[in-house]
Structure formats: structure tokens, C-alpha cells
Design a protein around this motif. Structure first.
Motif: not given
Length: 166
Positions: A139-166
Motif C-alpha cells: 500500500y505504501v509503495n503505491e502511495l509513493v508511486k502516485h506521489g502521495d507521500i515521499t520515500p522518506d515518509q514511507a519508511k515510517n508510515n503507519h501502513y508500511k506493512n500492508i501488502i497488496t499481493k501475496s
């Protein structure tokens, strides 16, 4: 080419849900698999072990001799293993919701094909530099790709462990 791996339980869970395997088929192609059960779900260690053992043993029996042919074989095996994990998950309440992430390297001499699912990552070590070559399905990587957050913000994002494929 050298293949190495290291696994640890981590800081959050009390059991290791990783599985690793290196396999060689009848033509000398190599398959390296690393899986990591989805933390917080039931039986991630079961799902990760299933992928490595089933796909690895199936690969060893193949006569495929090129990466272009192995790609379609691998996609088919992943679909079959996904169905097997879902069936196991639905047939045993202790396994309900189990899943795993995966990174794989199919190697033919100097050429390789790298695949990943989830937030298991593939890297290449060359010239002393480690470079990530896969993209997280999160989820967080999708936010980064769409420009909603920066890579630095992604490192500590509350949702960083939510995966979209498994």
C-alpha cells in the motif's frame, strides 16, 4: 554467481516464517526461492514452506533449458500453488487466512529472471553495491508511486506493512 541467504525471526514475531531453497533442474538451470509468511495471519510458515517445497521439487523434475520457456512454467506453478494455499486455508481453520510473499531467481548461466510477490525483495550485489531490483507490492509503495507521500515518509508510515499481493 554465488547464492547466499540469511534469515531471522525479527523483532515482532516469536517464530520465523521464512523458507528458502535452491534447486537445479535436469538441464542445470537454477531456481532460488525465498518466501516469508504474512505476519499477523495464521500459519504463514506453512504457506511459505509449501511454496518452496512444492515449486522447488517440481522444478527439479523439469527438462526446460531456457529462461523464456521457464517463465511460462513458473507463472503456471505459482497459480497452482496459490490455489493449493487457498484450498488448505479454507479446509483447516488453523490455517485460515495463511499466505506468503516470495522472491525468486531463475538462473541460466549469466542470465537470470527475477520475480517477486508482496514485499519480499530481490537485490543484486555488484561491485560492492547492493541494488534493489524488484518493486514492493504494498500500500505504501503505491502511495509513493502516485506521489502521495515521499520515500522518506514511507519508511515510517503507519501502513508500511500492508501488502497488496501475496
Amino acid at each position: 554467481m554465488q547464492i547466499a541467504y540469511q534469515s531471522s525471526t525479527g523483532k515482532v514475531r516469536d517464530k520465523n516464517e521464512d523458507a528458502v531453497g535452491k534447486f537445479e533442474n535436469k538441464q542445470g538451470l537454477i531456481l532460488a526461492l525465498i518466501t516469508d509468511g504474512i505476519g499477523g495471519n495464521n500459519a504463514g510458515e506453512v504457506a511459505s514452506k509449501m511454496v518452496v517445497t512444492h515449486i522447488g521439487s517440481s522444478f527439479e523434475k523439469t527438462d526446460i533449458n531456457s529462461l523464456s520457456d521457464i517463465k511460462s512454467w513458473f507463472i503456471e506453478k505459482l497459480a497452482q500453488e496459490n490455489a493449493a494455499i487457498i484450498n488448505q486455508s479454507n479446509s483447516d481453520r488453523r490455517l485460515k487466512g495463511m499466505g506468503t510473499t516470495m522472491v525468486a531467481a531463475l538462473i541460466d548461466g549469466d542470465e537470470s529472471l527475477i520475480a517477486n510477490i508482496g514485499d519480499s525483495r530481490g537485490y543484486v550485489l555488484s561491485g560492492g553495491k547492493l541494488t534493489q531490483i524488484t518493486e514492493d507490492h504494498s500500500y505504501v509503495n503505491e502511495l509513493v508511486k502516485h506521489g502521495d507521500i515521499t520515500p522518506d515518509q514511507a519508511k515510517n508510515n503507519h501502513y508500511k506493512n500492508i501488502i497488496t499481493k501475496s
